[in-house]
Design a protein around this motif. Structure first.
Motif, PDB file in Angstrom:
ATOM      1  N   THR A 456       0.843  -1.196   0.000  1.00  0.00           N
ATOM      2  CA  THR A 456       0.000   0.000   0.000  1.00  0.00           C
ATOM      3  C   THR A 456       0.876   1.243   0.000  1.00  0.00           C
ATOM      4  N   ARG A 566      -3.252  -0.783  -3.134  1.00  0.00           N
ATOM      5  CA  ARG A 566      -4.077   0.240  -2.492  1.00  0.00           C
ATOM      6  C   ARG A 566      -3.250   1.508  -2.317  1.00  0.00           C
ATOM      7  N   SER A 656      -8.752   1.771  -3.814  1.00  0.00           N
ATOM      8  CA  SER A 656      -8.275   0.633  -4.594  1.00  0.00           C
ATOM      9  C   SER A 656      -9.148   0.503  -5.824  1.00  0.00           C
TER      10      SER A 656
END
Length: 759
Positions: A456, A566, A656
């Motif tokens: 992420t 993400r 996302s």
């Protein structure tokens, strides 16, 4: 025509000219007849010393004098004299004809084949009857002529015949009707009609229909350039416009076509005027009808919409077309329109678009003066998304807290737009300053830390408060992104140096460079905004939304390239516009200067302000209301450092890629009945099996669903008790997965429909 007169003349011993006046038809017949004889033919055109000089009559007389020795035959016919004299005028014609009357031709006989001067020949006969008596004059049976001229300056070069010499040649060959030629000769006294093409515009008009294009539409220089181009393309305007890329243009190309180099832009305008029928009933066509030249057209494209009421049947289509045409106009070109558009404040907002920052700012100014317009979602959808209520239904908030947050920030955004602070809201801020309900929220650093899974990216937007959440949710929807939102609190004081650990503790290779522009706009000089009594409006909000929009666009690109699974957006703190408007100065002038416009300062003992938070361990005193310490620099745009809700509450947003194949819809949506006691019960259809918990969010409350089978879920919403249309969000776990609208009818109306259905 009876040729006996001519035959008698050639048989005589008369050696003076014979005057033979004919019309167009007989001229050609006589030439044909004479050429079958043993005669010599002289041409007046041969006496022109140069291609565009009139004949030298002295040279002509010399030719006539020596015709008996210079010509093959003593029987001579002179062609072109009548037409040339007709060009010269009545006085010159009579003088020359009279001069030739007694001219000695030696041993030759010369027939002057004359057309276009029959009245002058008759006048000569009237003055001297001997011409008839001696058999030296004859008149044809049909003396009519259609000879007329179109002359153009040689520089225009629009005709195939060049010079007066070649004009006389075609006349000598018997041509009648229109003679079009390029010549400098004027012939102001001509007996024959002459249409003079005086300039390039008239030259163009001779070849293409210019009825719809007035000469005033261009300068001579422009028409001259267009004429040169048209000559190259054989006066085919379609080919010319295609060569310059002016046909089949896209709306986005409009500005570039209209504002490139001077000639090409003007030619684009002319192409529009010539093809104006293609734009009938369109905004472009409307502007063309009221324009008088390219400058007028440029102004009209911008300003014509001002004079069309938004209630006009044409307005909506005109508005949409104009917005597309102006989509690439720079701010400097739009600014004059914005000023002109202020003439009618009731109408002005309907004419604005979100194409440019200057228009967006004008919308904000209008709202500050008049309130929210009903068409905001049409003229400025980003601002509408910002202003709309955002329901704080995050998983870490209880319903009462969420409802209070929702109401607070809905009002905060409204007041920020209106650039005002009401007494009621100021009281609420003071109450919250004592209650400090934000302490019920988890710290931002804790929420961010939980997201660190190695795949992420962290995106830090400096000064991003929760006021932008509704806008960010809408941006996520536009980009097709899945969004999950949690709410946390910043460390006190809400200054960057005390709120940067969340970023420092994140792996460096998974960090996006900090986005600082939002913070700079709010309280730094390089942000470019400064407010005064003459300029009090919160126009900086337009730029704020552009910055957020750009950031979400960058994130969508990153996710689309699959660089990360993400992206988490977090912020160090929020900011307050209303604290600046409050302009409340506290009684203490701190020993050390108040920081961040006095919203906090270094700790000092004895501070007894009821809205102050003593962070002794951290070494600060922080104000939770809208006050500021004495001696601090007064903020001008927005401020942070204090503990108002908009400063201390910050979002943690996870984005996302969305599952675009997921479809959620309401089953039998036309049969939903609202019961005043029980509310409604609906069934949702989901087109695929979902792994996470499916829930529905309405008005700050999350409602769980009960699975019926693999594709159907039932949910009860007791708070919807009346007929109406209600927006709701669909969540999969903590992720916003979709949006639906629930259309409910009242119980009594549904019963009536059921009864009517029996019959």
């Amino acid at each position: 025509m009876n040729m006996k007169w001519l035959e008698d003349y050639f048989a005589s011993k008369i050696h003076k000219p014979f005057y033979m006046a004919v019309g167009d038809v007989e001229y050609r017949e006589v030439i044909k007849s004479l050429r079958s004889r043993a005669i010599s033919i002289l041409h007046v055109s041969d006496c022109c010393k140069n291609i565009d000089k009139v004949p030298d009559l002295d040279a002509l007389l010399e030719k006539l004098e020596t015709a008996d020795v210079s010509c093959d035959y003593n029987d001579v016919v002179l062609l072109g004299l009548g037409e040339y004299l007709a060009l010269c005028g009545n006085a010159r014609t009579r003088d020359v004809l009279a001069e030739l009357e007694n001219y000695n031709l030696g041993s030759a006989q010369v027939v002057l084949l004359l057309r276009c001067v029959e009245p002058q020949v008759r006048a000569l006969v009237k003055d001297d009857k001997r011409l008839v008596e001696s058999g030296r004059v004859a008149f044809g049976d049909d003396l009519g002529t259609t000879v007329h001229f179109k002359f153009s300056d040689p520089g225009l070069g629009i005709y195939n015949i060049n010079g007066i010499k070649n004009v006389l040649k075609v006349l000598e060959d018997g041509k009648s009707g229109e003679i079009a030629a390029n010549t400098v000769m004027k012939f102001n006294n001509s007996l024959l009609p002459i249409q003079r093409v005086r300039d390039s515009y008239e030259a163009i008009s001779q070849n293409i229909n210019m009825d719809v294009v007035p000469k005033e539409c261009g300068t001579e220089e422009m028409w001259e350039k267009m004429l040169l181009d048209l000559r190259e393309w054989k006066f085919n305007t379609d080919k010319l416009f295609e060569e310059y890329g002016l046909t089949d243009f896209q709306d986005a190309d409009f500005y570039g076509l209209l504002y490139r180099d001077e000639y090409k832009s003007w030619l684009f305008y002319i192409s529009l005027v010539i093809r104006a029928k293609l734009y009938d009933r369109k905004y472009l066509g409307y502007v063309l009808t009221i324009s008088r030249g390219i400058d007028s057209f440029k102004r009209g494209i911008l300003n014509a919409i001002i004079n069309i009421p938004h209630t006009d049947a044409r307005f909506n289509e005109f508005y949409k077309e104009r917005k597309r045409l102006l989509s690439h106009y720079p701010e400097a070109e739009i600014a004059p329109f914005v000023n002109n558009n202020r003439v009618d404040s009731d109408e002005s907002v309907y004419k604005l678009t979100d194409n440019t920052l200057v228009e967006k700012q004008e919308v904000i100014i209008w709202i500050a003066n008049h309130g929210m317009p009903g068409n905001l979602i049409k003229i400025y959808p980003d601002l509408a998304a910002y202003a709309n209520r955002y329901s704080f239904n995050c998983k870490n908030l209880d319903s009462d807290f969420a409802a209070r947050m929702t109401a607070y920030f809905e009002k905060y955004k409204e007041l920020k737009l209106k650039n005002m602070l009401t007494k009621e809201f100021s009281t609420e801020v003071d109450n919250l300053a004592r209650q400090r309900i934000y302490n019920r929220l988890p710290k931002r650093d804790e929420l961010v830390k939980e997201k660190n899974d190695g795949s992420t990216q962290l995106f830090w937007i400096d000064a991003l408060g929760v006021e932008y959440l509704g806008f960010i949710v809408e941006l996520a929807r536009r980009h097709g992104l899945k969004i999950s939102i949690e709410i946390g609190r910043a460390e006190l004081p809400t200054i960057t140096c005390e709120n940067s650990d969340f970023f420092k503790n994140w792996p460096e290779d998974l960090r996006h460079p900090k986005e600082e522009e939002l913070d700079e706009i709010k309280h730094k000089e390089k942000g470019g905004y400064y407010y005064s009594k003459k300029n009090p409006y919160p126009i900086h909000l337009a730029k704020e939304l552009e910055i957020v929009d750009r950031a979400i666009g960058d994130i969508a690109t990153t996710l689309g390239l699959r660089k990360y699974e993400r992206v988490v957006i977090a912020s160090d703190h929020g900011a307050s516009r209303l604290a600046v408007l409050r302009n409340k100065e506290e009684k203490y002038e701190a020993d050390t200067k108040g920081e961040h416009s006095g919203r906090c300062c270094k700790y000092f003992p004895g501070c007894d302000l009821p809205f102050a938070i003593n962070e002794k361990e951290r070494g600060y005193i922080v104000l939770a209301d809208y006050g500021r310490f004495k001696g601090s620099r007064v903020a001008n745009v927005e401020v942070h450092g204090g503990a108002s809700l908009e400063e201390v509450i910050v979002p943690v947003i996870t984005l996302s890629l969305n599952d675009s194949s997921l479809i959620v819809s309401v089953v039998d949506e036309d049969k939903i009945k609202a019961d005043f006691k029980k509310g409604i019960s609906i069934t949702l259809y989901v087109n695929k099996t979902v792994r996470n918990t499916l829930s529905l969010s309405y008005e700050n409350k999350r409602y769980s669903t009960k699975q019926i089978d693999d594709n159907h879920y039932k949910v009860n919403i007791p708070d919807i008790r009346r007929a109406g249309t209600y927006p709701a969000d669909i969540y999969l776990g903590d992720d916003l997965a979709g949006h639906i609208e629930i259309k409910a009818v009242g119980k009594s109306a549904a019963m009536n429909d059921d009864f009517d259905g029996l019959f």
